[in-house]
Design a protein around this motif. Structure first.
Motif, PDB file in Angstrom:
ATOM      1  N   PHE A  32       0.938  -1.661   0.168  1.00  0.00           N
ATOM      2  CA  PHE A  32      -0.032   0.232   0.407  1.00  0.00           C
ATOM      3  C   PHE A  32       0.541   1.137  -0.129  1.00  0.00           C
ATOM      4  CE2 PHE A  32       0.346  -1.745   4.307  1.00  0.00           C
ATOM      5  CZ  PHE A  32       0.941  -0.675   5.182  1.00  0.00           C
ATOM      6  N   GLN A  33       0.623   2.140  -1.009  1.00  0.00           N
ATOM      7  CA  GLN A  33       0.713   3.787  -0.616  1.00  0.00           C
ATOM      8  C   GLN A  33       0.989   4.379   0.350  1.00  0.00           C
ATOM      9  OE1 GLN A  33       2.243   4.782  -4.806  1.00  0.00           O
ATOM     10  NE2 GLN A  33       3.415   6.366  -3.542  1.00  0.00           N
ATOM     11  N   THR A  34       2.446   4.635   0.350  1.00  0.00           N
ATOM     12  CA  THR A  34       2.272   5.638   1.886  1.00  0.00           C
ATOM     13  C   THR A  34       3.037   7.086   1.613  1.00  0.00           C
ATOM     14  OG1 THR A  34       4.264   4.749   2.715  1.00  0.00           O
ATOM     15  CG2 THR A  34       2.518   4.033   3.858  1.00  0.00           C
ATOM     16  N   ASN A  35       2.442   8.211   2.947  1.00  0.00           N
ATOM     17  CA  ASN A  35       3.550   9.315   2.495  1.00  0.00           C
ATOM     18  C   ASN A  35       4.387   9.815   3.194  1.00  0.00           C
ATOM     19  OD1 ASN A  35       0.180  10.652   2.498  1.00  0.00           O
ATOM     20  ND2 ASN A  35       1.472  11.094   0.348  1.00  0.00           N
ATOM     21  N   HIS A  36       5.406   9.828   2.286  1.00  0.00           N
ATOM     22  CA  HIS A  36       6.853  10.487   3.244  1.00  0.00           C
ATOM     23  C   HIS A  36       7.530  11.119   2.511  1.00  0.00           C
ATOM     24  CE1 HIS A  36      10.717   8.918   5.903  1.00  0.00           C
ATOM     25  NE2 HIS A  36      11.120   8.101   5.348  1.00  0.00           N
ATOM     26  N   SER A  37       8.990  11.424   2.977  1.00  0.00           N
ATOM     27  CA  SER A  37       9.966  12.557   2.625  1.00  0.00           C
ATOM     28  C   SER A  37      10.486  11.933   1.454  1.00  0.00           C
ATOM     29  CB  SER A  37      10.697  12.996   3.664  1.00  0.00           C
ATOM     30  OG  SER A  37      11.773  12.355   4.519  1.00  0.00           O
ATOM     31  N   ILE A  38      10.174  10.964   0.771  1.00  0.00           N
ATOM     32  CA  ILE A  38      10.348  10.674  -0.960  1.00  0.00           C
ATOM     33  C   ILE A  38       9.472  10.110  -1.802  1.00  0.00           C
ATOM     34  CG2 ILE A  38      11.151   8.174   0.524  1.00  0.00           C
ATOM     35  CD1 ILE A  38      14.158   8.584  -1.854  1.00  0.00           C
ATOM     36  N   PRO A  39       9.256  10.453  -2.638  1.00  0.00           N
ATOM     37  CA  PRO A  39       7.988   9.549  -3.288  1.00  0.00           C
ATOM     38  C   PRO A  39       8.118   8.485  -3.059  1.00  0.00           C
ATOM     39  CG  PRO A  39       9.058  11.294  -4.452  1.00  0.00           C
ATOM     40  CD  PRO A  39       9.614  11.375  -3.237  1.00  0.00           C
ATOM     41  N   ASP A  40       6.772   7.340  -3.585  1.00  0.00           N
ATOM     42  CA  ASP A  40       6.711   5.835  -4.092  1.00  0.00           C
ATOM     43  C   ASP A  40       7.846   4.726  -2.801  1.00  0.00           C
ATOM     44  OD1 ASP A  40       6.019   4.892  -6.172  1.00  0.00           O
ATOM     45  OD2 ASP A  40       8.361   4.448  -7.277  1.00  0.00           O
ATOM     46  N   CYS A  41       6.692   5.219  -1.868  1.00  0.00           N
ATOM     47  CA  CYS A  41       6.797   4.671  -0.462  1.00  0.00           C
ATOM     48  C   CYS A  41       5.743   3.481  -0.593  1.00  0.00           C
ATOM     49  CB  CYS A  41       6.922   5.315   0.382  1.00  0.00           C
ATOM     50  SG  CYS A  41       8.744   6.278   0.901  1.00  0.00           S
ATOM     51  N   LEU A  42       6.459   2.430   0.158  1.00  0.00           N
ATOM     52  CA  LEU A  42       5.260   1.244   0.672  1.00  0.00           C
ATOM     53  C   LEU A  42       5.336   0.730   1.399  1.00  0.00           C
ATOM     54  CD1 LEU A  42       6.129  -0.452  -3.131  1.00  0.00           C
ATOM     55  CD2 LEU A  42       3.939   0.778  -2.297  1.00  0.00           C
ATOM     56  N   GLY A  43       4.108   0.904   2.638  1.00  0.00           N
ATOM     57  CA  GLY A  43       3.943  -0.903   3.613  1.00  0.00           C
ATOM     58  C   GLY A  43       4.221  -1.746   2.636  1.00  0.00           C
TER      59      GLY A  43
ATOM     60  N   ASP B 168       0.413  12.712   4.539  1.00  0.00           N
ATOM     61  CA  ASP B 168      -0.353  14.041   3.932  1.00  0.00           C
ATOM     62  C   ASP B 168      -1.176  14.609   2.995  1.00  0.00           C
ATOM     63  OD1 ASP B 168       0.109  16.446   2.840  1.00  0.00           O
ATOM     64  OD2 ASP B 168       2.507  16.012   2.525  1.00  0.00           O
ATOM     65  N   LEU B 169      -2.828  15.227   3.799  1.00  0.00           N
ATOM     66  CA  LEU B 169      -3.840  14.939   3.038  1.00  0.00           C
ATOM     67  C   LEU B 169      -3.723  15.755   1.938  1.00  0.00           C
ATOM     68  CD1 LEU B 169      -5.466  14.332   6.548  1.00  0.00           C
ATOM     69  CD2 LEU B 169      -5.193  12.398   4.886  1.00  0.00           C
ATOM     70  N   THR B 170      -2.814  16.871   1.986  1.00  0.00           N
ATOM     71  CA  THR B 170      -2.538  17.624   0.834  1.00  0.00           C
ATOM     72  C   THR B 170      -1.191  17.105  -0.077  1.00  0.00           C
ATOM     73  OG1 THR B 170      -2.119  19.812   2.258  1.00  0.00           O
ATOM     74  CG2 THR B 170      -4.935  19.108   1.661  1.00  0.00           C
ATOM     75  N   PRO B 171      -1.293  16.316  -0.389  1.00  0.00           N
ATOM     76  CA  PRO B 171       0.736  15.912  -0.588  1.00  0.00           C
ATOM     77  C   PRO B 171       0.876  16.559  -1.695  1.00  0.00           C
ATOM     78  CG  PRO B 171      -0.530  14.628  -1.002  1.00  0.00           C
ATOM     79  CD  PRO B 171      -1.762  15.004  -0.699  1.00  0.00           C
ATOM     80  N   VAL B 172       2.796  17.009  -2.248  1.00  0.00           N
ATOM     81  CA  VAL B 172       2.718  17.094  -3.834  1.00  0.00           C
ATOM     82  C   VAL B 172       2.676  16.680  -4.587  1.00  0.00           C
ATOM     83  CG1 VAL B 172       4.859  18.127  -4.852  1.00  0.00           C
ATOM     84  CG2 VAL B 172       4.520  19.006  -2.419  1.00  0.00           C
ATOM     85  N   ASN B 173       2.343  16.438  -5.418  1.00  0.00           N
ATOM     86  CA  ASN B 173       1.705  15.605  -7.010  1.00  0.00           C
ATOM     87  C   ASN B 173       0.382  15.049  -6.250  1.00  0.00           C
ATOM     88  OD1 ASN B 173       4.021  16.339  -7.979  1.00  0.00           O
ATOM     89  ND2 ASN B 173       5.022  14.707  -7.772  1.00  0.00           N
ATOM     90  N   ASN B 174      -0.662  15.439  -5.407  1.00  0.00           N
ATOM     91  CA  ASN B 174      -1.541  14.207  -5.690  1.00  0.00           C
ATOM     92  C   ASN B 174      -1.248  13.069  -5.342  1.00  0.00           C
ATOM     93  OD1 ASN B 174      -3.051  16.558  -5.649  1.00  0.00           O
ATOM     94  ND2 ASN B 174      -2.894  16.352  -7.801  1.00  0.00           N
ATOM     95  N   GLU B 175       0.341  12.430  -4.543  1.00  0.00           N
ATOM     96  CA  GLU B 175       0.379  11.354  -4.102  1.00  0.00           C
ATOM     97  C   GLU B 175      -0.120  11.253  -2.568  1.00  0.00           C
ATOM     98  OE1 GLU B 175       4.551  10.786  -4.846  1.00  0.00           O
ATOM     99  OE2 GLU B 175       4.140  10.941  -7.161  1.00  0.00           O
ATOM    100  N   ASN B 176      -1.356  11.072  -3.138  1.00  0.00           N
ATOM    101  CA  ASN B 176      -2.157  10.317  -1.674  1.00  0.00           C
ATOM    102  C   ASN B 176      -1.882   8.850  -0.956  1.00  0.00           C
ATOM    103  OD1 ASN B 176      -4.208  12.614  -0.180  1.00  0.00           O
ATOM    104  ND2 ASN B 176      -4.600  12.183  -2.883  1.00  0.00           N
ATOM    105  N   ALA B 177      -1.774   9.070   0.042  1.00  0.00           N
ATOM    106  CA  ALA B 177      -1.908   7.527   1.178  1.00  0.00           C
ATOM    107  C   ALA B 177      -3.103   6.893   0.591  1.00  0.00           C
ATOM    108  CB  ALA B 177      -0.872   7.364   2.443  1.00  0.00           C
ATOM    109  N   ASP B 178      -2.650   5.849   0.529  1.00  0.00           N
ATOM    110  CA  ASP B 178      -4.256   4.882  -0.012  1.00  0.00           C
ATOM    111  C   ASP B 178      -4.772   4.482   1.605  1.00  0.00           C
ATOM    112  OD1 ASP B 178      -6.052   3.901  -1.053  1.00  0.00           O
ATOM    113  OD2 ASP B 178      -4.726   2.219  -2.214  1.00  0.00           O
TER     114      ASP B 178
END
Lengths: 557, 557
Positions: free
Chosen positions: A137-148, A167-177
């Motif tokens: 599953f996708q998560t937010n962190h200080s680098i893109p493309d992080c997985l749980g 991060d509910l308003t992430p850069v590039n709309n990369e929302n945690a799922d």
């Protein structure tokens, strides 16, 4: 190790009671999956050590059972040990696109790229690895493309969060799922392993997108050149810096090898959008109008060889910091780096720059990449774990994280605060921790891996603090008496030219000591060495209150 | 130095561009007054150094003109250098009661008490010292009995603030004398020297008395033993801890030599009021009901040999920390100490203690002793200086302080950001900075003062990071050829037993190198040493990517 064949075992080979060298192992029956393989930077007590990696004896002994190394994201403390692991055992690696890109950079440096099996995955991938199957599953962190990672095992689901925040308003709309996390947790997971870095911090992190606004504001106010420094891997931060440069009509130069490398990889893979013609070479900066240029550089942690440190000491060939230039630290200090960063800030002010940094000025140029207390509680609430293992942190962080888990309903006796090597075995839905596997720190020094141990480090410490004294004694083979005057060489103890008198006294003392002792033979030579050492040690401590390392060298002729 | 006889000169011999080793000099005509004589702790790059003090060449050369050493308060960075100063020159010391008490402790340790002239002053004292007369004003700080100093010179008044903050509800009602400050500043002072430690911090410090309430609250909540750590010299904090113990009906034990010393001096002099029968010996703790005892200890900065560190590693003979005991850090971390403190907190949690510390838990167990921005502005506003010299701080602090001075009306060109040694001369009401006197760092190592210099430190660094290799060569006097096999001893490089092969290769290489060279005589022996060194260096770097110190020792027989 006698474990029932159908036992689920979970343990860490690194990452517990430390920040760094993360490596976790999930094993069911004969199937082992390894998560992450990071490195750790030594603290100043480990003199001369370059890097610390895991003791992977366990993995070497169980090589045939390892189905995969899954890498959750591309930070050093999760990928930095991979080249050293691969030099010992060959494992197929699974990671998302940016993570793979950064791993490839590393493997290229070590000449390991060709022989390694690299598998691209994403948040929708599913892997069947023997008795265990994996989903993500996708998560937010200080680098893109992080997985749980979700491990579906015959005992039940085990979840490893990787590093995360919400991060509910992430850069590039990369929302945690969050929906997927809720789905995974709906029926409860058996074991949750969750990261603990910010477990001491109350509240909920502000959004990375807030930082973008502050950076843009600072860019608008700057009247001359702008230098801005952040972690190269913080691609979203870099994107916001690119955006600020574009909006304020500035060209952007990149300084520092890792900045150039990561920006190149991230751009090629589509994680970073840089407008055509925006990037300029460092050599072009001098010809530009100072209002039309921004410089993105490495060194936000005060690293002495990185671009910012060299710029601050006017030691960068292609560009200099001038009065009224703006320097922005778009970063927070990693504990232990405060002093080096402060020294750079002092130098920047001396150069006349306008410096924008965290301490005391609330400029909001940085947010953490790790979940704070409310976010950690949200994750545990979503996952509804029966068993909880706080990972990725010092003991105080694990401790606070366990209190958070209790506060959202995990039974106290179902929380395992483990050490590296402690194995949590789950059998018939019941978890216990009674055994351990080998784990530890391996030091990398130059080309040596593990050849610097405690004795060498103890000697380095003694040499560092007290210096040393070599005493050369040439004595007759038969009578054991001095053939010529003793000779004394000191390094790191006193400067010989200033301390001739002291060293002469040492020589006289040694001559007297030898005179009194009997002729050497076999063991007696050793005892002579001890006698000389002892008498010089005592003499020097009385005279100087110091205890340099004494090395008597006895030559018989 | 050619200065007009009637020039007022102001400079620092320590305390500028650093936190520590404060020493300021005010000179008019032939009268010199020295303010403070502190020491500084070395950072980790100064391997093995115990303490840093000032280069006082200037004072030695002008001994006959020194009228007084005035000490503003009793902190290390203001008194720690006094014994070393007094070993070189004799000066009468002037200080307030508590400050004198702490200086006496120090002089006793160094056997200097009898030969030193100590003069007691207070905020109402007036001193006539040749052409200069001195008066004082009471300030608030994290130690009682702090004085600011007014120098009445023929050019006009010069004010030195000492360390200060404004606490409007101080413990023991020891108010800073704002009315006197206003009186001093009413007609404007000529030059203000003001401390800059917190010039980066916005706002106004909360009152020390708030901390007392928080400590009392924590004492009330604690169900078992309480350990509380703070700076021994923070007498007001100690008083509030005593008060909290009294209110919650606990006896108090003191652990740590400096805690016992300072509490004894402060009690004797009446700065600390401890109820009869409250103090117990450490040896009595074990017999006490754990709810009836509190332990006040040293070590709040993570110092490895102090009481708290030893308690945290269960290494204190008379008392141990048990599960559910409470440990309170009534202190903030000094930059650079964060890691050692964190390590102790980890250990305390491992022992099962409830730990109350600053980071992330807003417990309010500490306030700073140094004025924040609004307080600094208040001081400048009160004093209305024509000229302003920010002192006591790193460059970034001096920089921010100078901006604060501008913001409250000091002319930018009347602000002098100086280095140690830079002299500000004032003549006919006009100040300028064009000359300097000698200043610098002197290292104390064991009993040596100044005998460890850059060469020794450079060697220590090399030895620390790379270790060393001694190569012993016994060669014939006439033919210059090896008499026996070379012998290699390494320390801090590799552990010899593990690296026999490598060291054997070194010996072979050396034998080959000698074989090729010609017989030695005079200089040729030196060149042989260089040749061996070079070839071994190159070989080892290729093999290991390390550069240990190579010490070839050539014995001719």
């Amino acid at each position: 190790m006698n474990t029932a064949e159908n036992t689920l075992s979970i343990f860490a080979l690194g990452g517990i009671n430390e920040i760094g060298k993360n490596m976790y192992v999930i094993k069911y029956a004969d199937d082992i999956v390894v998560i992450d393989c990071g490195s750790k930077f030594p603290d100043e007590s480990l003199l001369g050590i370059d890097l610390i990696i895991q003791d992977i004896s366990y993995l070497r002994e169980n090589q045939d059972k390892i189905r995969a190394l899954v890498v959750t994201h591309g930070h050093e403390d999760h990928i930095g040990g991979i080249p050293y692991l691969l030099k010992q055992i060959n494992v197929p690696i699974y990671a998302s696109r940016l993570t793979l890109g950064l791993i490839e950079l590393r493997l290229k440096e070590h000449g390991l790229l060709r022989q390694t099996e690299l598998n691209l995955i994403n948040a929708d991938s599913k892997l069947d690895l023997g008795t265990v199957s994996l989903s993500f599953f996708q998560t937010n962190h200080s680098i893109p493309d992080c997985l749980g990672v979700v491990f579906d095992t015959p005992e039940g689901p085990v979840v490893h969060t990787g590093d995360f925040k919400f991060d509910l308003t992430p850069v590039n709309n990369e929302n945690a799922d969050i929906h997927k996390m809720a789905e995974i947790g709906k029926n409860g997971v058996l074991v949750l392993l969750s990261e603990s870095t910010n477990a001491e911090r109350p509240g909920f992190n502000p959004s990375e997108s807030l930082v973008g606004g502050h950076i843009e504001e600072a860019f608008r106010k700057a009247s001359r050149k702008i230098f801005i420094s952040t972690f190269a891997s913080n691609v979203h931060r870099v994107q916001q810096i690119v955006d600020a440069a574009q909006k304020t009509n500035r060209k952007l130069a990149l300084l520092g090898r890792s900045m150039v490398n990561v920006v190149t990889v991230a751009s090629e893979l589509g994680y970073l959008t840089i407008p055509e013609g925006m990037l300029i070479e460092a050599s072009e900066i001098r010809q530009m109008d100072s209002q039309r240029v921004a410089i993105l550089c490495t060194g936000s942690q005060g690293e002495p060889m990185a671009a910012l440190s060299r710029l601050s000491s006017s030691n960068f060939r292609q560009v200099e910091i001038q009065p009224k230039d703006t320097v922005i630290f778009a970063s927070g200090p990693i504990p232990g780096n405060e002093k080096s960063i402060s020294r750079i800030i002092d130098n920047l002010y001396l150069l006349g720059a306008n410096v924008i940094y965290g301490s005391g000025s609330a400029t909001g140029m940085h947010v953490s990449g790790h979940a704070c207390q409310e976010e950690l509680k949200l994750m545990i609430t979503l996952m509804k774990p029966k068993y909880f293992i706080p990972i990725h942190g010092e003991y105080r962080m694990l401790h606070h994280h366990s209190l958070l888990a209790e506060s959202v309903g995990v039974e106290k006796e179902n929380i395992f605060i483990i050490n590296n090597g402690d194995v949590v075995d789950v059998s018939d839905q019941h978890a216990s921790q009674t055994r351990e596997v080998r784990s530890g720190d391996i030091f990398v020094d130059g080309m040596g891996i593990g050849d610097v141990g405690n004795i060498v480090l103890r000697d380095r410490k003694l040499l560092a603090e007290e210096g040393m004294l070599v005493i050369v004694l040439t004595i007759g083979k038969t009578d054991g008496q001095l053939v010529s005057n003793p000779d004394t060489i000191s390094r790191g103890f006193v400067y010989s030219r200033d301390s001739e008198k002291l060293l002469n006294e040492v020589n006289e003392l040694v001559a007297k000591t030898i005179g009194k002792s009997e002729g050497p033979n076999g063991n007696r030579r050793n005892s002579l060495r001890q006698t000389v050492k002892k008498s010089v040690e005592t003499f020097l401590f009385t005279q100087t209150k110091r205890r340099p390392m004494i090395l008597p060298i006895i030559i018989e002729i």
